[in-house]
Design a protein around this motif. Structure first.
Motif, PDB file in Angstrom:
ATOM      1  N   GLY A  73       0.831  -1.209   0.000  1.00 15.21           N
ATOM      2  CA  GLY A  73       0.000   0.000   0.000  1.00 15.21           C
ATOM      3  C   GLY A  73       0.861   1.253   0.000  1.00 15.21           C
ATOM      4  N   GLU A  74       1.906   1.231   0.833  1.00 12.46           N
ATOM      5  CA  GLU A  74       2.772   2.407   0.924  1.00 12.46           C
ATOM      6  C   GLU A  74       3.518   2.645  -0.391  1.00 12.46           C
ATOM      7  N   ALA A  76       2.431   1.821  -3.396  1.00 16.34           N
ATOM      8  CA  ALA A  76       1.450   2.371  -4.348  1.00 16.34           C
ATOM      9  C   ALA A  76       1.281   3.869  -4.108  1.00 16.34           C
ATOM     10  N   ARG A  77       1.213   4.274  -2.836  1.00 21.77           N
ATOM     11  CA  ARG A  77       1.086   5.712  -2.515  1.00 21.77           C
ATOM     12  C   ARG A  77       2.361   6.458  -2.885  1.00 21.77           C
ATOM     13  N   ALA A  78       3.493   5.795  -2.621  1.00 17.09           N
ATOM     14  CA  ALA A  78       4.771   6.456  -2.889  1.00 17.09           C
ATOM     15  C   ALA A  78       4.898   6.816  -4.360  1.00 17.09           C
ATOM     16  N   ASN A  80       2.721   7.821  -6.269  1.00 19.98           N
ATOM     17  CA  ASN A  80       2.005   9.078  -6.497  1.00 19.98           C
ATOM     18  C   ASN A  80       2.667  10.274  -5.833  1.00 19.98           C
ATOM     19  N   ASP A  81       3.434  10.004  -4.779  1.00 20.89           N
ATOM     20  CA  ASP A  81       3.940  11.103  -3.956  1.00 20.89           C
ATOM     21  C   ASP A  81       5.370  11.502  -4.273  1.00 20.89           C
TER      22      ASP A  81
END
Lengths: 620, 620
Positions: A73-74, A76-78, A80-81
Motif C-alpha cells: 500500500g505504501e 502504491a502511494r509512494a 504518487n507522492d
C-alpha cells in the motif's frame, strides 16, 4: 482412510501433564498460550486437541503477509507522492516482484535478476512436469523487457546504478521543486541553432533522429542537430510496444518527457507458452503511425510517469489512428486508448503536442491528444507540411468526389471534352452514327487520360483542408512552428510556461487535474485565467508592449528586469487570495456559531497578543 | 509524373479577377478570406495559388476533432466526478466508441449496436481484401462482452433502459449523498436469518450461491438464503475474466459492491484473427482460486467503479495466488495485479475482506488485499475453517519437514520402531547377520506403513498455523465471523461503519485516498483516530458501556437514542476544527502581511457590521 484421518486429528493433542506445564509457564493465562486447545476425552482420559498454533515468536506466516500488504500500500502511494525507482539486481520474488511493479519505474540487471511470482521448481512441482528450467524463463529480461515491466536493462550492478543516477538527473530533487536545469555547455550545443534533421515527404525514417539529430559522417563535426540537446535523449521501455517511442531529454538544459510516433512497421513477438505444447511463437507486424493496444498503454504509462516526475512533456504526433481490426478491438484497444485521455486529464505540467513536417494526425488519434482535453496545461502546434483532419485526403476525396463526379467535372471544364460534347450533340442532330461512335471513343480516351490528373487535383483539394493554415484559422493549434526553428521556439515557450506555472503555484492555483467538475476546482481554472489577465494588465502598466508580451523570449527578459516589482505584484495577489479565504472562513465560523461568541473566542484564543492587536486595528 | 504533380499544384489557383472579387466580398480583408493564397507568376500572368482552404462555414474537419477532444476530456473527468453509464443502443463509431469507454460503465444492446473505431468496409478497403462482413465482427457483443468493455448486455432498447435504471437504484442520487437504502420487505427476506448455503470441504461450487442462496426444490418455500437480500445480486462483466465474479447486491437494503473468487476451472476463448489466416481460435483453461492477468484487471476495475459509485464493498476471498507461469508473466500479470493495490489504496468507502469457510488466501494473493493497504477503510475477517498463510499446508510441510525427517521422527516416537531399533543394536552386537537382515526388512515395512500417517500429521500440524485463531491472535483479522452469522454480523457492522464515515465526512475527514504521504493527509488519518477516541470517551461519559460499544447493533441503538446529544457533540468538534483552521489562517495572514495592517483590513473589509462586532467581542 477414515481411521487415518481420525488418527491424524488425534496426533495433535497434548496430555494433561504437558498442558499444565505449559499453562504454568504462562502464569496460568490461557490467552497467552502459544497454542489454542480444546479438551477431549480419549479412552477415558482428558487430552487437549490443538486447534490453532500461534507460536511463541513471530513467524513467517500471516503476520508477514500483513507486513507485505502494508509495504504494498505504501509503495502504491509512494509512486504518487515521490520518485520511485527499483533497481532489480537480484531475484525479486512474490511480494518483491509486486513492489517492483507498484513503484513502476524499473531497471533490471540482465543476468540472475528475474522478477517472478513463483520459483520455477515450485511451478514444475505444481504442474507435475519439468516445464521450466530457469527463473529467467518466467521473469528474466526476455520476459520483463518486452512486456514493459522493466523500463531499462543494465548489464551489471554498476551499470544499473549509473542508469538510476542518470534518471534522477532529470527529476526535481524534492517533489514540487524546480526542474534540475543543466547549464548548456556552448562548446557542445546551444539553443539558437536550427534543427537540422529534416523528415522528407513519403520517406520513412527513424523518429529518434527528430530528437537526437545524426552524424552525416564519422567525425563529430558532421553532426546535424535534432530537437533536444546533444546526447541528452534517453529512451525507456524500448523493448515494449515499439510503435511508440518514449523517453526523457533536455531542451536547453531543461528536462522534458517525450513521446514520438514510430512511422515504420514494427514487429512484436508473442512467445510460445512452454506449458502449452500446442502453442507457437508468433511474429505480429504492427504498422507505423498507428496506435495498438500495447503502444496506447505505453503512451499512457509514459505520461503518468512524467507527470509524477514533475516533467514538462512534448508529444511529436504522427498517428493515422487506432488499430480497429478485430484482434485489436478484442485485445481492448478502447481501454488502453482511453487511458491516454485519462493520463492527459491528470497532467499537471506544461505539455506540448506538435505535428512534425509530413506527419499527420487523424480522427480518433487527434481526439485523444487534442489540447482541449486539458487546456490548462496543453498547447497544440503544427510544423509546415503537417496535416490533420478526420480522414486522410485520399479517403476524403474518394467519398466527397466520386468517380462519376470526377468525369462530370472534366466534362464541365476541360476545353477538349467541352468541344467533343458539342460535336456529339451536332452529330446526334445530324444522325451521323459513324462519327458518333468515333466521338464516343475519343471522349472515353480523353476521360481516361484526364481521370488520374483530376483525381489528384481532388485529393490535393481535399488535402488543402488539412493544412496548418486551416488549423490555425480554426483555433485548434496555437501556432505554426517551423520545424527548423522548433528547438529555439519551444525552449523559450517552455521557459515562459514554467514561469507561469511557478506563479500559479505561488498562488496555490495548481492545475485542477482529474476532477474538474468540482466547483472549487473549476474556480481554480477560472482564477488562473483571471490572474493571467491581471498580470498582463499590470505588465502593460509597467511599460510592456503587446509585441514583447507575445514574444516568449522578450517577455522573459522583461520579467527578469522587473523581478522585484513582479514579486511584490504576486505577493499582493497572494494577500488578496488569503484575504478572501480568511473572510470566507470568518464568515462561515460566525454563521456556524450562530451568534455564539464563545466559539469565536476559542478560535482566537491561541493568537498572541501582538496578533490580536493587529486584528483589532484591522477591524477598526 | 513530375509534370502531373506540377499540374496538380497549378490546378488549385485563382485568376486575379476571381481573387479580387473574393476580396471585395470580404471587404478587402485578406485575413477574413475562406482561403489562404500566395501569388505566383504563370506564363507572365499573376495567379493565386491556394495553400489552405478554411471554408466559409464550420466543417467536418479539425474543428470537429477539437470538439471531440473536449468531450473526451470531460467524459474522463465525469467518470471521476459522477455516475457515468452509456447505453449503446445503436452504432458507436470512433470518438463515439471512445466516449463509451471513457465513461466506463456500458450496457450494450446485442443487436445492431457495435462499438467500433473504423467501419468494416473502410477496413476491408485499407487491407485490400474483404476480410470482414459486419461491424459486429469488430465491436459487437461477441467482442465487447468477453473483453470487458460492455458490463451488461441487453436484448432490446427497452431492456437496456430497464437495466440502466436498475443499476441507478444501487447508486446515491447525487455524488457524496447517502446510499439509497431500500426498506427490506420482511415477507421476502429479513436480516436476522442465517446464511443457509454452506460450502463443503474439498467440494467446488458456484460461488454466486454464497451471495444468492439457492432453492432446494422447485417451490419458493425451499429457498435457502445466501449472504445478500433475496434476488438483490446483479452480476456485471460476466463475459470477461471468469475466474472472478463481480457485481452489486443489497445487505438488509444497503447496496454494496461485491467481488468473489471463482473456485472452479474457467475457460476463456482467444478468437482467431480474420485478418491473419494462420491464426486459430484457442481455448485457454484458467484454474479456480487463481488470479490471472484478466481477472486481476477485472477485480481492479470493479473496485474503481464501486468506489466512484460511493458503494461499500465486500470481497469474498479464496485465492491460492497469482498465475506465475511464463504466459501470464509475459501477459503483464504484475501490472494488473498491482492495479488491485492501487484501486484499494484509492478506496473511500467501508470495505470488508472475508475468507469464507474452506476458502484460503495465500502469499501474494493475501498481500494485495490485506487490510493494512488502506487501514482507514478496510477490515479483514475470516470464517471458521478459513485458511491463510504464505504457502499451502502441504507445501509448507514438504519444505519444513522433509521425507528424511519424517522417518527420523517415526524412529523417535513409534514404539514398534524404537523396539526394532533396539533389537537391531543387539543383533549388531551379537553379529547375527540373518536376524539383522530380517530386522531391516521389518523396519522398512514399518516405516512405509507409518509414512503416510506421519506425513498427514505434518501437513495437519502445518495447517494449524493457518487458522483463523492464529490470524486473530496475530491481529491480521479483526474477528472470526461464523459463516452462518455473517449476514447479520456484516449488516450491523456496515451500518456502524457507514455511521462513522458520516461523522468523519461531517468533520471533513475524508479517507486520504491515493496520496497519504502528504503531511496534510496523514493528519486526516490521525484526526480520524483522535476523533474516534474522543467519541468513545464522550459516549462513556454519557453512560455507554464497553460491552455496548463493542456491539455494532447495540451501539447503533444507543446512538439513535442519543441523537441530539451526538449532534451537538459533533457540532462542537466541528467548531473546534473550524476554530483551529481560522486561527492558522489568521496567523498565516498576519505573518505574511509582516506587520502591515492594510492586508488584514482588506481581509475583514467585506464583513458585515454585525460580523465585525462579534469578532470584536471574541477578541476582548
Amino acid at each position: 482412510m477414515n481411521d487415518i484421518l481420525v488418527l491424524t486429528r488425534y496426533f495433535c493433542l497434548i496430555v494433561v501433564d504437558d498442558y499444565d506445564k505449559l499453562l504454568d509457564k504462562y502464569n496460568g493465562k490461557v490467552s497467552d498460550l502459544p497454542v489454542i486447545c480444546s479438551p477431549l476425552e480419549v479412552s477415558g482420559q482428558i487430552r487437549y486437541v490443538i486447534t490453532d498454533i500461534i507460536g511463541e515468536e513471530a513467524d513467517l506466516g500471516v503476520e508477514n503477509l500483513m507486513g507485505s500488504g502494508l509495504i504494498a500500500g505504501e509503495t502504491a502511494r509512494a509512486y504518487n507522492d515521490i520518485f520511485t525507482l527499483t533497481l532489480v539486481v537480484g531475484r525479486s520474488v512474490g511480494i518483491g516482484a509486486y513492489l517492483v511493479r507498484l513503484g513502476q519505474r524499473t531497471i533490471q540487471k540482465t543476468r540472475q535478476s528475474p522478477i517472478i511470482l513463483t520459483g520455477y521448481q515450485a511451478l514444475n512441482k505444481l504442474m507435475g512436469r519439468d516445464i521450466y528450467t530457469t527463473n529467467d524463463q518466467l521473469g528474466g529480461p526476455m520476459i520483463m523487457f518486452p512486456n514493459g515491466v522493466s523500463h531499462l536493462l543494465a548489464e551489471t550492478h554498476f551499470d544499473a546504478v549509473v542508469k538510476g543516477l542518470e534518471w534522477l538527473s532529470y527529476v526535481p530533487s524534492i517533489r514540487g521543486a524546480s526542474l534540475p536545469m543543466r547549464q548548456l555547455n556552448n562548446s557542445i550545443d546551444c539553443i539558437d541553432r536550427m534543427v537540422q534533421f529534416a523528415p522528407q515527404k513519403g520517406v520513412t525514417y527513424d523518429p529518434r533522429l527528430l530528437l537526437t539529430g545524426y552524424k552525416a559522417a564519422r567525425d563529430e563535426s558532421s553532426w546535424r542537430g535534432g530537437f533536444f540537446d546533444k546526447n541528452s535523449f534517453v529512451e525507456t521501455l524500448s523493448g515494449w510496444a515499439k510503435t511508440v517511442i518514449v523517453g526523457r531529454g533536455r531542451l536547453g538544459g531543461i528536462p522534458m518527457g517525450v513521446i514520438v510516433t514510430e512511422n515504420r512497421t514494427a514487429e512484436t513477438t508473442k512467445l510460445a507458452d512452454p506449458a502449452d505444447p500446442t502453442s507457437q511463437e508468433r511474429l505480429v507486424q504492427q504498422a507505423g503511425g498507428v496506435w495498438f493496444p500495447d503502444s496506447a498503454y505505453k503512451t499512457a504509462q509514459a505520461l503518468r510517469d512524467f507527470n509524477r516526475e514533475g516533467l514538462p512533456c512534448i508529444i511529436f504526433a504522427n498517428w493515422r489512428g487506432f488499430s480497429g481490426g478485430q484482434r485489436d478491438m478484442f485485445d481492448e484497444v478502447l481501454k488502453f486508448g482511453s487511458m491516454i485521455v485519462d493520463a492527459l486529464v491528470a497532467y499537471q505540467q506544461p505539455l506540448f503536442v506538435y505535428i512534425p513536417p509530413f506527419a499527420e494526425l487523424r480522427g480518433g488519434a487527434w481526439v485523444v491528444v487534442d489540447s482541449t482535453i486539458n487546456a490548462e496545461v496543453m498547447e497544440f502546434y503544427a510544423a509546415e507540411d503537417a496535416r490533420g483532419g478526420v480522414l486522410e485526403a485520399a479517403g476524403a476525396a474518394s467519398i466527397k468526389f466520386r468517380d462519376r463526379e470526377i468525369v462530370e467535372t472534366a466534362h464541365r471544364i476541360d476545353p477538349v471534352l467541352i468541344q467533343l460534347d458539342q460535336l456529339i450533340k451536332e452529330a446526334e442532330k445530324a444522325g451521323d452514327n459513324s462519327q458518333l461512335e468515333d466521338l464516343k471513343i475519343r471522349i472515353r480516351q480523353r476521360e481516361r487520360s484526364l481521370f488520374g490528373v483530376y483525381q489528384q487535383v481532388a485529393v490535393h483539394f481535399a488535402d488543402l483542408h488539412d493544412t496548418p493554415g486551416r488549423m490555425k484559422a480554426k483555433g485548434v493549434i496555437r501556432k505554426l512552428v517551423q520545424w527548423a526553428e522548433s528547438r529555439k521556439y519551444f525552449y523559450w515557450r517552455l521557459r515562459r510556461r514554467l514561469r507561469e506555472f511557478e506563479l500559479f503555484n505561488a498562488l496555490e492555483l495548481k492545475p485542477s487535474g482529474v476532477s474538474a467538475n468540482n466547483t472549487a476546482e473549476n474556480s481554480t481554472a477560472q482564477a488562473r485565467k483571471i490572474f493571467t489577465a491581471d498580470l498582463y494588465q499590470w505588465a502593460l502598466s509597467k511599460g510592456v508592449t503587446e509585441e514583447i508580451w507575445d514574444d516568449d523570449h522578450k517577455v522573459l527578459l522583461w520579467l527578469d528586469n522587473h523581478v522585484d516589482e513582479l514579486n511584490s505584484f504576486v505577493q499582493s495577489k497572494k494577500n488578496q487570495v488569503h484575504a478572501k479565504t480568511i473572510t470566507e472562513k470568518v464568515r462561515k465560523l460566525i454563521q456556524e456559531s450562530s451568534g455564539e461568541v464563545s466559539v469565536l473566542k476559542i478560535a482566537l484564543a491561541s493568537l498572541s497578543t501582538e496578533e490580536k492587536v493587529m486584528l483589532q486595528q484591522a477591524l477598526n
